[in-house]
Write a protein that holds these residues in place. Structure first.
Motif, PDB file in Angstrom:
ATOM      1  N   GLU A 173       2.206   0.509  27.721  1.00  0.00           N
ATOM      2  CA  GLU A 173       2.458  -0.013  29.076  1.00  0.00           C
ATOM      3  C   GLU A 173       2.183  -1.514  29.125  1.00  0.00           C
ATOM      4  N   SER A 176       2.867  -3.224  32.750  1.00  0.00           N
ATOM      5  CA  SER A 176       2.640  -2.524  34.017  1.00  0.00           C
ATOM      6  C   SER A 176       1.550  -3.160  34.864  1.00  0.00           C
ATOM      7  N   SER A 205       5.583   4.089  27.834  1.00  0.00           N
ATOM      8  CA  SER A 205       5.794   3.629  29.199  1.00  0.00           C
ATOM      9  C   SER A 205       6.242   4.771  30.098  1.00  0.00           C
TER      10      SER A 205
END
Length: 276
Positions: A173, A176, A205
């Motif tokens: 990620e 994010s 992800s």
């Protein structure tokens, strides 16, 4: 796929919770098999608790593997010994989700990026400077994390992961935790570094718009299993499994007036003067 860089074969990971006779066994990963070719980006996608992060941690020997194997260039790294861990840390690195907690607040940018080289007894100042320039933060070597933006911090994290020239980078990620205005720039950087350094990526992800843009192939996980995998366009445009179709249908649809999620390079050019 001939001679993959990474091969995960029938991986099973279990955790035990509780104590005594009532102790439960939770199978977090159940029979997962994946391959990653040299220079390829494989995305592993799933909801929270699907097992995608557990799979990535198994590459580093950080999870209790019950069965299966993880092979790097044909060598079994499922349960590396001390020497194996040292070699593994050179060839495989991770970029974590949150750049705000990934850096020591007492260390300068230069020292954070240099740390893996210092530990390995390979420190070269010119190599650190070159890497900082490569990720676009050459002028920030003397700063500490508190003086950096989120995007700048993630560039430091990326530089540190790449300083020993790994073959495979696990991206957990990686954008994010960043502002929307910065994500496109970091994704563009990740893509450029892959081309320049010949990297392979495992991209973990839940952001389907990002995954569609960055990955060559995608694996969809649910309850510890892979329910579908294939070429990214194939899976997104014509999913074979009901769960994949529901996951895609539930993904937020980007504002049609906002093209930055689809064209990160153009967004970087438009935002170049912001100093992000």
């Amino acid at each position: 796929m001939a001679d993959p860089l990474l091969s995960i074969r029938d991986l099973r990971v279990e955790y035990r919770s509780g104590f005594g006779p009532g102790r439960r066994v939770v199978r977090a990963v159940d029979g997962v098999s994946l391959t990653i070719a040299r220079g390829e980006t494989l995305a592993v996608v799933g909801e929270s608790g699907s097992g995608k992060t557990t799979v990535s941690r198994s590459i580093f020997g950080l999870t209790p593997v019950r069965a299966g194997r993880v092979l790097l260039d044909g060598l079994d790294i499922t349960r590396p010994n001390r020497f194996g861990r040292q070699e593994l840390s050179r060839r495989v690195q991770m970029v974590f989700q949150d750049p705000y907690t990934a850096l020591d607040p007492r260390m300068t940018v230069h020292d954070s990026v240099a740390e893996p080289l210092v530990i390995a007894g390979e420190y070269r100042r010119d190599e650190v400077i070159r890497m900082l320039d490569l990720v676009g933060i050459g002028g920030l070597a003397g700063r500490r994390p508190a003086a950096l933006s989120g995007g700048q911090r993630q560039r430091v994290v990326i530089a540190r992961a790449l300083i020993r020239r790994p073959d495979l980078v696990v991206l957990d990620e990686p954008v994010s935790a960043l502002d929307v205005s910065v994500r496109a720039q970091v994704l563009d950087l990740i893509a450029r570094l892959q081309d320049e350094l010949g990297l392979s990526y495992l991209f973990v992800s839940h952001d389907l718009a990002v995954v569609r843009h960055v990955s060559d192939r995608v694996a969809i996980m649910q309850h510890g299993r892979i329910v579908e995998q294939g070429g990214t366009a194939e899976v997104f445009d014509a999913p074979k499994e009901e769960y994949t179709a529901r996951l895609l249908a539930a993904a937020p649809t980007p504002d049609p007036r906002d093209r930055t999620w689809l064209h990160p390079v153009e967004h970087v050019m438009e935002s170049a003067d912001r100093g992000i």
